[in-house]
Scaffold this motif. Structure first.
Motif, PDB file in Angstrom:
ATOM      1  N   PHE A 215      -6.496   0.376  -8.846  1.00 49.45           N
ATOM      2  CA  PHE A 215      -5.047  -0.359  -8.665  1.00 49.45           C
ATOM      3  C   PHE A 215      -4.336   0.148  -7.524  1.00 49.45           C
ATOM      4  CE2 PHE A 215      -0.454  -0.387  -9.465  1.00 49.45           C
ATOM      5  CZ  PHE A 215      -0.271  -1.913  -9.570  1.00 49.45           C
ATOM      6  N   GLN A 216      -4.246   1.462  -7.347  1.00 45.92           N
ATOM      7  CA  GLN A 216      -3.470   2.031  -6.132  1.00 45.92           C
ATOM      8  C   GLN A 216      -4.219   1.825  -4.644  1.00 45.92           C
ATOM      9  OE1 GLN A 216      -0.948   3.189  -8.556  1.00 45.92           O
ATOM     10  NE2 GLN A 216      -0.800   4.080  -6.292  1.00 45.92           N
ATOM     11  N   THR A 217      -5.300   1.451  -4.433  1.00 48.55           N
ATOM     12  CA  THR A 217      -5.931   1.385  -3.390  1.00 48.55           C
ATOM     13  C   THR A 217      -5.890  -0.148  -2.810  1.00 48.55           C
ATOM     14  OG1 THR A 217      -8.132   1.356  -4.189  1.00 48.55           O
ATOM     15  CG2 THR A 217      -7.227   3.292  -3.490  1.00 48.55           C
ATOM     16  N   THR A 218      -5.830  -1.173  -4.012  1.00 47.73           N
ATOM     17  CA  THR A 218      -6.051  -2.516  -3.974  1.00 47.73           C
ATOM     18  C   THR A 218      -4.867  -3.431  -4.373  1.00 47.73           C
ATOM     19  OG1 THR A 218      -7.392  -2.905  -6.102  1.00 47.73           O
ATOM     20  CG2 THR A 218      -8.647  -2.325  -4.488  1.00 47.73           C
ATOM     21  N   ARG A 219      -3.978  -2.941  -5.372  1.00 44.85           N
ATOM     22  CA  ARG A 219      -2.905  -3.764  -5.469  1.00 44.85           C
ATOM     23  C   ARG A 219      -1.701  -3.123  -5.683  1.00 44.85           C
ATOM     24  NH1 ARG A 219      -4.343  -5.648 -11.419  1.00 44.85           N
ATOM     25  NH2 ARG A 219      -2.492  -7.176 -10.825  1.00 44.85           N
ATOM     26  N   ALA A 220      -1.545  -1.889  -5.340  1.00 45.62           N
ATOM     27  CA  ALA A 220      -0.092  -1.254  -5.500  1.00 45.62           C
ATOM     28  C   ALA A 220       0.665  -1.661  -4.423  1.00 45.62           C
ATOM     29  CB  ALA A 220      -0.354   0.500  -5.677  1.00 45.62           C
ATOM     30  N   TYR A 221       0.199  -1.596  -3.325  1.00 42.86           N
ATOM     31  CA  TYR A 221       1.099  -1.839  -2.079  1.00 42.86           C
ATOM     32  C   TYR A 221       1.094  -3.109  -1.401  1.00 42.86           C
ATOM     33  CZ  TYR A 221       0.478   3.200  -2.948  1.00 42.86           C
ATOM     34  OH  TYR A 221       0.321   4.233  -3.647  1.00 42.86           O
ATOM     35  N   VAL A 222       2.074  -4.063  -0.799  1.00 41.64           N
ATOM     36  CA  VAL A 222       2.097  -5.110  -0.289  1.00 41.64           C
ATOM     37  C   VAL A 222       3.270  -5.118   0.771  1.00 41.64           C
ATOM     38  CG1 VAL A 222       2.330  -7.749  -0.469  1.00 41.64           C
ATOM     39  CG2 VAL A 222       1.113  -6.493  -2.299  1.00 41.64           C
ATOM     40  N   GLY A 223       2.971  -5.378   2.021  1.00 45.78           N
ATOM     41  CA  GLY A 223       3.920  -5.411   3.041  1.00 45.78           C
ATOM     42  C   GLY A 223       3.871  -7.032   3.740  1.00 45.78           C
ATOM     43  N   ILE A 224       4.849  -7.254   4.410  1.00 52.09           N
ATOM     44  CA  ILE A 224       4.809  -8.514   5.104  1.00 52.09           C
ATOM     45  C   ILE A 224       5.161  -8.271   6.521  1.00 52.09           C
ATOM     46  CG2 ILE A 224       5.785 -10.883   5.470  1.00 52.09           C
ATOM     47  CD1 ILE A 224       5.962 -11.008   2.552  1.00 52.09           C
ATOM     48  N   GLU A 225       4.483  -8.593   7.354  1.00 50.89           N
ATOM     49  CA  GLU A 225       4.826  -8.414   9.057  1.00 50.89           C
ATOM     50  C   GLU A 225       4.615  -9.702   9.723  1.00 50.89           C
ATOM     51  OE1 GLU A 225       5.884  -7.402  12.626  1.00 50.89           O
ATOM     52  OE2 GLU A 225       6.099  -6.388  10.709  1.00 50.89           O
ATOM     53  N   LEU A 226       5.623 -10.048  10.511  1.00 47.68           N
ATOM     54  CA  LEU A 226       5.410 -11.342  11.051  1.00 47.68           C
ATOM     55  C   LEU A 226       4.779 -11.446  12.573  1.00 47.68           C
ATOM     56  CD1 LEU A 226       6.941 -14.074  11.306  1.00 47.68           C
ATOM     57  CD2 LEU A 226       8.923 -12.841  12.777  1.00 47.68           C
ATOM     58  N   VAL A 227       4.595 -10.243  13.174  1.00 47.87           N
ATOM     59  CA  VAL A 227       4.041 -10.216  14.498  1.00 47.87           C
ATOM     60  C   VAL A 227       2.524  -9.990  14.309  1.00 47.87           C
ATOM     61  CG1 VAL A 227       4.109  -9.336  16.624  1.00 47.87           C
ATOM     62  CG2 VAL A 227       6.095  -9.398  15.540  1.00 47.87           C
ATOM     63  N   PRO A 228       1.741 -10.754  14.542  1.00 49.41           N
ATOM     64  CA  PRO A 228       0.144 -10.521  14.632  1.00 49.41           C
ATOM     65  C   PRO A 228      -0.230  -9.014  14.975  1.00 49.41           C
ATOM     66  CG  PRO A 228       0.447 -12.763  15.221  1.00 49.41           C
ATOM     67  CD  PRO A 228       1.887 -11.871  15.392  1.00 49.41           C
ATOM     68  N   GLY A 229      -0.009  -8.588  16.181  1.00 52.25           N
ATOM     69  CA  GLY A 229      -0.203  -7.327  16.982  1.00 52.25           C
ATOM     70  C   GLY A 229       0.091  -6.106  16.033  1.00 52.25           C
ATOM     71  N   LEU A 235      -2.528  -2.881   9.525  1.00 57.31           N
ATOM     72  CA  LEU A 235      -3.892  -2.760   8.610  1.00 57.31           C
ATOM     73  C   LEU A 235      -4.991  -1.672   9.164  1.00 57.31           C
ATOM     74  CD1 LEU A 235      -4.656  -6.589   9.049  1.00 57.31           C
ATOM     75  CD2 LEU A 235      -4.032  -5.356   6.944  1.00 57.31           C
ATOM     76  N   MET A 236      -5.170  -1.201  10.248  1.00 57.32           N
ATOM     77  CA  MET A 236      -5.901  -0.033  10.844  1.00 57.32           C
ATOM     78  C   MET A 236      -5.322   1.058  10.167  1.00 57.32           C
ATOM     79  SD  MET A 236      -6.491  -0.684  14.797  1.00 57.32           S
ATOM     80  CE  MET A 236      -7.645  -2.122  15.550  1.00 57.32           C
ATOM     81  N   ASN A 237      -3.978   1.364  10.196  1.00 57.92           N
ATOM     82  CA  ASN A 237      -3.294   2.348   9.684  1.00 57.92           C
ATOM     83  C   ASN A 237      -3.734   2.475   8.151  1.00 57.92           C
ATOM     84  OD1 ASN A 237      -1.697   4.549   9.883  1.00 57.92           O
ATOM     85  ND2 ASN A 237       0.297   3.456  10.317  1.00 57.92           N
ATOM     86  N   CYS A 238      -3.503   1.679   7.556  1.00 57.42           N
ATOM     87  CA  CYS A 238      -3.534   1.490   5.972  1.00 57.42           C
ATOM     88  C   CYS A 238      -4.932   1.936   5.518  1.00 57.42           C
ATOM     89  CB  CYS A 238      -3.301   0.214   5.354  1.00 57.42           C
ATOM     90  SG  CYS A 238      -1.627  -0.195   5.305  1.00 57.42           S
ATOM     91  N   LEU A 239      -6.083   1.341   6.297  1.00 55.43           N
ATOM     92  CA  LEU A 239      -7.284   1.467   6.069  1.00 55.43           C
ATOM     93  C   LEU A 239      -7.859   2.912   6.493  1.00 55.43           C
ATOM     94  CD1 LEU A 239      -9.650  -0.050   5.080  1.00 55.43           C
ATOM     95  CD2 LEU A 239     -10.484  -0.628   7.138  1.00 55.43           C
ATOM     96  N   LEU A 240      -7.260   3.539   7.341  1.00 51.97           N
ATOM     97  CA  LEU A 240      -7.568   4.834   7.629  1.00 51.97           C
ATOM     98  C   LEU A 240      -6.900   5.836   6.556  1.00 51.97           C
ATOM     99  CD1 LEU A 240      -7.026   4.736  11.535  1.00 51.97           C
ATOM    100  CD2 LEU A 240      -9.141   5.488  10.326  1.00 51.97           C
ATOM    101  N   HIS A 241      -6.009   5.345   5.892  1.00 46.70           N
ATOM    102  CA  HIS A 241      -5.234   6.103   4.867  1.00 46.70           C
ATOM    103  C   HIS A 241      -5.937   5.662   3.469  1.00 46.70           C
ATOM    104  CE1 HIS A 241      -2.176   7.088   7.580  1.00 46.70           C
ATOM    105  NE2 HIS A 241      -1.915   8.229   7.068  1.00 46.70           N
ATOM    106  N   GLY A 242      -7.133   4.925   3.380  1.00 40.90           N
ATOM    107  CA  GLY A 242      -7.630   4.885   2.100  1.00 40.90           C
ATOM    108  C   GLY A 242      -7.058   3.634   1.443  1.00 40.90           C
ATOM    109  N   MET A 243      -6.318   2.877   2.191  1.00 39.18           N
ATOM    110  CA  MET A 243      -5.582   1.835   1.308  1.00 39.18           C
ATOM    111  C   MET A 243      -6.158   0.528   1.702  1.00 39.18           C
ATOM    112  SD  MET A 243      -2.037   3.372   2.119  1.00 39.18           S
ATOM    113  CE  MET A 243      -0.610   1.877   1.654  1.00 39.18           C
TER     114      MET A 243
END
Length: 540
Positions: A215-229, A235-243
């Motif tokens: 749950f902590q790694t796949t469902r606990a956190y959700v963000g929204i960002e308007l700018v694709p870049g 997304l890179m930042n989260c994956l490198l932190h195990g999220m």
């Protein structure tokens, strides 16, 4: 090598990019496309990642050791494969939607193979063993912060100071099993800080069951960002932190003030620093039809979204500019609705100069949905608002005087242990201890109180007092600026000019709102066109 040494070494690679004719604004995007492949390799080698997230043929080992035009062509092929999931001949390479999102539309602007070869050799020479000690995710964040501090890049608009993020998280104390959201995620700093806080409280998640870990790694956190870049960086930042997040990753692409935000599940914790400014072109970017109070002021719209999207008993900390605290009309309606539906227990007045726009004056609002006694209460939830003034008589922060944890520690102490801000609090703590400072004249805040409180940074004000004395404005200040007449201690002219410009833009935005409320939409549109022409890129 220290983390800072490695960040500087990475940043120096921008000189190589400049030599290849790549623009300043594209430095980080170009760098992280390659850097992420290297960091995934290092994380996999160290065992931090259980399986390699990149497909065979698209890994670091497929790049290093090569040279010349073959190297550049292979790199272009790798980026295309990671982006589309297919090789040049249409062969399926991977079907991972997260990797496709990270590398969406990715392409290199490098033209000289020798520059790519130089970057690869430099990355191979870095002491990654030292970097692993602090975590490659932290190293990546250091690079983003470095980019944000370079004002020419404009990246500061989505970067909140690390010390402030940590304080907001420390106060709200997110817990395992809670749904944590950021509707204006930027590079996901708040979500990652919440994840790291929970890891620190649960021995790096080892105390949790396998189900709770998932749950902590796949469902606990959700963000929204308007700018694709920016979302790519997040997304890179989260994956490198195990999220990992769901199929779309932790940070979804979309507009929180549109249907993407309306479709979010209710949250236990919301942490956010929404973008400043008025929606350009009226309500073009605010398409929600479920917000009670219609407004072109994006912060007022974000604030409504946040307190509406909390579960009963949910808690939030949100960075907002001063105008949200005193704007009349819809602003007053939103503040009253907030104080009715939530316990707005704490306001932190932030110093100027800690964000990319020097003139913007900001605050952090801390609130809990419902009252402490009744989480489902929707009227008169706020009884007392405590204000900590970290702005008056503070230094002018910037590169020469960095804003850090030590400046926020006194606030964390008086905030207390309860994440709902309902612990025992005492006025007058952390005062200036300057009895000779004169009280401000005609100050409602200081009328009839112990004179010593006039020098304290920490004061409590009842909901009744706010209604009677401030007309439900939350722009509450009582400290006298002891340096206000000392020219030697004035901020630099560039800072003063930035503050003046910020106040002018804020005033113009409020005039725009007023004209529209008075029914003068055409006149407001005409004035906006003139201002857009003058400022070049319009008011934000």
């Amino acid at each position: 090598m220290t983390n800072n040494d490695i960040v500087q070494k990475l940043w120096n690679l921008c000189d190589v990019l400049r030599d290849d004719g790549i623009n300043y604004s594209d430095y980080v995007t170009e760098l992280v496309l390659l850097l992420f492949i290297k960091m995934v390799h290092e994380n996999t080698q160290a065992g931090t990642l259980k399986k390699h997230p990149l497909p065979e043929g698209c890994r670091w080992s497929d790049l290093n050791g090569k040279s010349g035009i073959n190297l550049l062509n292979d790199y272009k092929r790798i980026l295309l494969s990671l982006s589309t999931g297919k090789d040049g001949d249409g062969t399926l390479v991977h079907d991972d939607p997260l990797i496709s999102a990270i590398y969406a539309d990715a392409q290199t602007r490098l033209r000289e193979p020798r520059h790519l070869e130089q970057m690869i050799k430099t990355l191979d020479q870095i002491d990654w063993f030292s970097a692993q000690k602090d975590g490659l995710g932290d190293l990546y964040e250091g690079l983003l912060e470095k980019n944000a501090n370079e004002t020419k890049s404009g990246a500061g608009q989505y970067f909140t100071p690390r010390a402030l993020i940590n304080t907001m998280v420390n106060c709200l104390k997110p817990q395992p099993g809670e749904r944590i959201q950021d509707p204006a995620a930027g590079t996901a700093g708040f979500l990652i800080a919440a994840h790291e806080y929970i890891k620190s409280q649960t021995d790096d998640l080892y105390e949790l069951s396998d189900k709770d870990k998932t749950f902590q790694t796949t469902r606990a956190y959700v963000g929204i960002e308007l700018v694709p870049g920016t979302r790519r960086l997040a997304l890179m930042n989260c994956l490198l932190h195990g999220m990992e997040g769901d199929a779309e990753g932790v940070v979804h692409l979309g507009n929180a003030l549109g249907q993407t935000g309306a479709g979010l599940e209710k949250a236990d914790v919301i942490l956010a620093n929404p973008p400043f400014g008025t929606s350009k072109g009226g309500d073009a970017s605010i398409t929600r039809d479920d917000l009670t109070y219609k407004t072109s002021n994006k912060q007022l719209a974000f604030l409504q979204h946040i307190y509406r999207n909390l579960k009963p008993g949910g808690r939030a900390a949100v960075v907002l500019p001063d105008n949200v605290l005193f704007e009349a009309g819809v602003g007053t309606d939103v503040r009253r609705d907030l104080m009715n539906k939530c316990n707005l227990h704490t306001i932190l007045r932030l110093p100027t100069g800690i964000f990319y726009a020097q003139g913007v004056k900001t605050n952090v609002l801390f609130f809990t949905k419902g009252s402490t006694a009744d989480k489902h209460q929707e009227e008169n939830c706020t009884e007392n608002v405590w204000v900590y003034d970290l702005r008056t008589n503070m230094p002018s922060f910037g590169k020469r005087t960095p804003f850090g944890d030590q400046h926020l520690k006194p606030f964390e102490d008086v905030y207390g242990e309860s994440p709902n801000g309902d612990g025992e609090r005492k006025e007058g703590e952390y005062s200036f201890h300057s009895e000779d400072i004169e009280l401000p004249e005609h100050s409602d805040e200081n009328e009839g109180v112990d004179p010593r409180l006039a020098h304290s940074r920490w004061r409590g004000f009842s909901r009744q007092w706010i209604a009677e004395h401030k007309g439900d404005s939350l722009d509450i200040s009582w400290l006298k600026d002891s340096d206000s007449v000392d020219a030697a201690n004035l901020p630099e002219p560039s800072v003063l000019a930035g503050e003046a410009m910020g106040e002018l833009v804020q005033a113009l935005g409020e005039l725009d709102v007023l004209m529209r409320e008075l029914g003068a939409e055409e006149e407001a549109d005409g004035a906006r066109v003139l201002l857009d022409d003058y400022f070049g890129r319009g008011l934000r």
